[in-house]
Design a protein around this motif. Structure first.
Motif, PDB file in Angstrom:
ATOM      1  N   ARG A  89       6.841  -0.448   1.350  1.00 51.74           N
ATOM      2  CA  ARG A  89       5.656  -1.385   0.699  1.00 51.74           C
ATOM      3  C   ARG A  89       4.680  -0.542  -0.230  1.00 51.74           C
ATOM      4  O   ARG A  89       4.592  -0.793  -1.358  1.00 51.74           O
ATOM      5  CB  ARG A  89       5.038  -1.674   1.726  1.00 51.74           C
ATOM      6  CG  ARG A  89       3.723  -2.722   1.226  1.00 51.74           C
ATOM      7  CD  ARG A  89       2.640  -2.909   2.455  1.00 51.74           C
ATOM      8  NE  ARG A  89       3.174  -4.140   3.387  1.00 51.74           N
ATOM      9  CZ  ARG A  89       2.848  -3.968   4.647  1.00 51.74           C
ATOM     10  NH1 ARG A  89       2.368  -3.235   5.347  1.00 51.74           N
ATOM     11  NH2 ARG A  89       3.404  -5.052   5.298  1.00 51.74           N
ATOM     12  N   LEU A  90       4.350   0.581   0.135  1.00 52.28           N
ATOM     13  CA  LEU A  90       3.642   1.516  -0.526  1.00 52.28           C
ATOM     14  C   LEU A  90       4.245   1.976  -1.803  1.00 52.28           C
ATOM     15  O   LEU A  90       3.630   2.165  -2.619  1.00 52.28           O
ATOM     16  CB  LEU A  90       2.987   2.661   0.452  1.00 52.28           C
ATOM     17  CG  LEU A  90       2.069   2.466   1.617  1.00 52.28           C
ATOM     18  CD1 LEU A  90       1.788   3.430   2.542  1.00 52.28           C
ATOM     19  CD2 LEU A  90       0.841   1.606   0.807  1.00 52.28           C
ATOM     20  N   LEU A  91       5.558   2.574  -1.575  1.00 53.70           N
ATOM     21  CA  LEU A  91       6.352   3.037  -2.923  1.00 53.70           C
ATOM     22  C   LEU A  91       6.491   1.677  -3.838  1.00 53.70           C
ATOM     23  O   LEU A  91       6.556   2.430  -5.114  1.00 53.70           O
ATOM     24  CB  LEU A  91       7.436   3.741  -2.342  1.00 53.70           C
ATOM     25  CG  LEU A  91       7.351   4.925  -1.723  1.00 53.70           C
ATOM     26  CD1 LEU A  91       8.674   5.563  -1.122  1.00 53.70           C
ATOM     27  CD2 LEU A  91       7.236   5.860  -2.829  1.00 53.70           C
ATOM     28  N   LEU A  92       6.855   0.734  -3.583  1.00 54.90           N
ATOM     29  CA  LEU A  92       7.292  -0.192  -4.552  1.00 54.90           C
ATOM     30  C   LEU A  92       6.131  -1.168  -5.296  1.00 54.90           C
ATOM     31  O   LEU A  92       6.266  -1.929  -6.163  1.00 54.90           O
ATOM     32  CB  LEU A  92       8.126  -1.256  -3.919  1.00 54.90           C
ATOM     33  CG  LEU A  92       9.572  -0.506  -3.644  1.00 54.90           C
ATOM     34  CD1 LEU A  92      10.336  -1.704  -3.081  1.00 54.90           C
ATOM     35  CD2 LEU A  92      10.053   0.004  -4.713  1.00 54.90           C
ATOM     36  N   HIS A  93       5.166  -0.845  -4.435  1.00 57.27           N
ATOM     37  CA  HIS A  93       3.602  -1.998  -5.046  1.00 57.27           C
ATOM     38  C   HIS A  93       3.215  -1.097  -6.467  1.00 57.27           C
ATOM     39  O   HIS A  93       2.982  -0.323  -6.710  1.00 57.27           O
ATOM     40  CB  HIS A  93       2.594  -1.990  -4.069  1.00 57.27           C
ATOM     41  CG  HIS A  93       2.437  -3.196  -3.452  1.00 57.27           C
ATOM     42  ND1 HIS A  93       2.582  -4.509  -3.854  1.00 57.27           N
ATOM     43  CD2 HIS A  93       2.647  -3.521  -2.115  1.00 57.27           C
ATOM     44  CE1 HIS A  93       2.347  -5.520  -3.036  1.00 57.27           C
ATOM     45  NE2 HIS A  93       2.501  -4.684  -1.848  1.00 57.27           N
TER      46      HIS A  93
END
Length: 318
Positions: A233-237
């Motif tokens: 989640r954190l890498l792709l937002h």
């Protein structure tokens, strides 16, 4: 290479983030929709999930040749027919490393190494989440805070094989249980009675396992799947997230302060990566990573990497 049948997100509405191509690299055979679909269920990120397994395309004889031998460390994985197999950790790690190294630059938005047990770095030209590194970092951050941590491994022999130098200074104990085996999980809790926090140290453990262990022990329980999903989640937002399922309002509000690049750095810091390693994955200089890292610490209101990791863990583990 195959698409996970349940992991392809629906078409994004106008103005939403585009699909992200995510390659899931597993130890066994694909498809692993049970595992991947479960991790992606609560992500508010539009993902096209693809899979490749280290045992895909091999004959029975070739797979048998990879089974663990005397003196080798072991890792358990699953075949396409849903049976489990115990293979050689070092030899399967070499095979997975070759697969990851063969991915083309920018071929995927993210590569996810789906194994908690492969103690090595995987060279890839794509940003990478290494489940083992993420879990190791989580355990260290919890233990460094003074907590006694109990690890539940999927195989009995992995207790004796547990050799993580970085954990040597901390209070760590271990037991074993297969995923979904309530009797073995209950027995593991007896072994880990003195632990303050329980870690289900394999991506094979499910949310149902976590809930059972949490209810039976009355202690916080960390689930590998949630750690990996949080990193994804954190890498792709790339745009500011509006809602984050399973995340506390306070943590979500702090995330809103971060730029997209800072969220990527946050995830990789939580995986325990150095500034140089983060720089290699994101294609930026170590100095730039240092600046982003400082900004993340300030905006998230923490003073150490361990505190940051504990915050990420707590956010995804009610």
């Amino acid at each position: 290479m195959s698409k996970s049948p349940y992991a392809l997100a629906p078409t994004s509405p106008e103005g939403a983030e585009p699909h992200h191509r995510v390659m899931f690299l597993s130890v066994g055979q694909t498809p692993r929709a049970d595992l991947i679909g479960d991790m992606l269920t609560n992500l508010d990120v539009s993902i096209e999930a693809l899979e490749i397994g280290a045992l895909d395309g091999l004959s029975k004889a070739e797979i048998d040749d990879l089974k663990v031998r005397p003196g080798e460390q072991s890792i358990i994985t699953r075949l396409a027919d849903n049976t489990d197999i115990v293979v050689s950790k070092p030899r399967i790690a070499e095979r997975m490393a070759k697969i990851a190294a063969a991915f083309h630059p920018n071929e995927f938005d993210l590569v996810v190494i789906l194994s908690t047990g492969l103690f090595r770095d995987f060279e890839s030209t794509c940003p990478t989440v290494n489940a083992q590194r993420a879990m190791e970092s989580a355990v260290i951050s919890l233990a460094a805070h003074g907590a006694s941590v109990g690890l539940i491994q999927p195989l009995q022999q992995q207790i004796a094989e547990l050799d993580i130098p970085a954990l040597a200074p901390y209070k760590i104990c271990a037991s074993y249980a297969a995923d979904g085996d309530r009797k073995l999980l209950a027995g593991a809790l007896v072994d880990l009675a003195d632990a303050e926090i329980i870690v289900l140290n394999s991506v094979s453990f499910t949310e149902a396992d976590r809930q059972m262990v949490a209810k039976a022990s009355g202690k916080p329980v960390v689930l590998a799947r949630r750690i990996v999903a949080s990193a994804i989640r954190l890498l792709l937002h790339r745009s500011q997230p509006v809602t984050l399922p399973g995340v506390s309002p306070e943590f979500a509000e702090k995330l809103l302060r971060l730029t997209p690049r800072e969220r990527q750095v946050l995830s990789l810091v939580a995986e325990g990566l150095s500034n140089k390693a983060i720089a290699r994955q994101l294609g930026i200089s170590p100095k730039t990573v240092e600046i982003h890292r400082s900004n993340v610490m300030s905006k998230m209101e923490v003073t150490s990497s361990n505190a940051l990791i504990r915050m990420v863990i707590s956010a995804g583990h009610p």
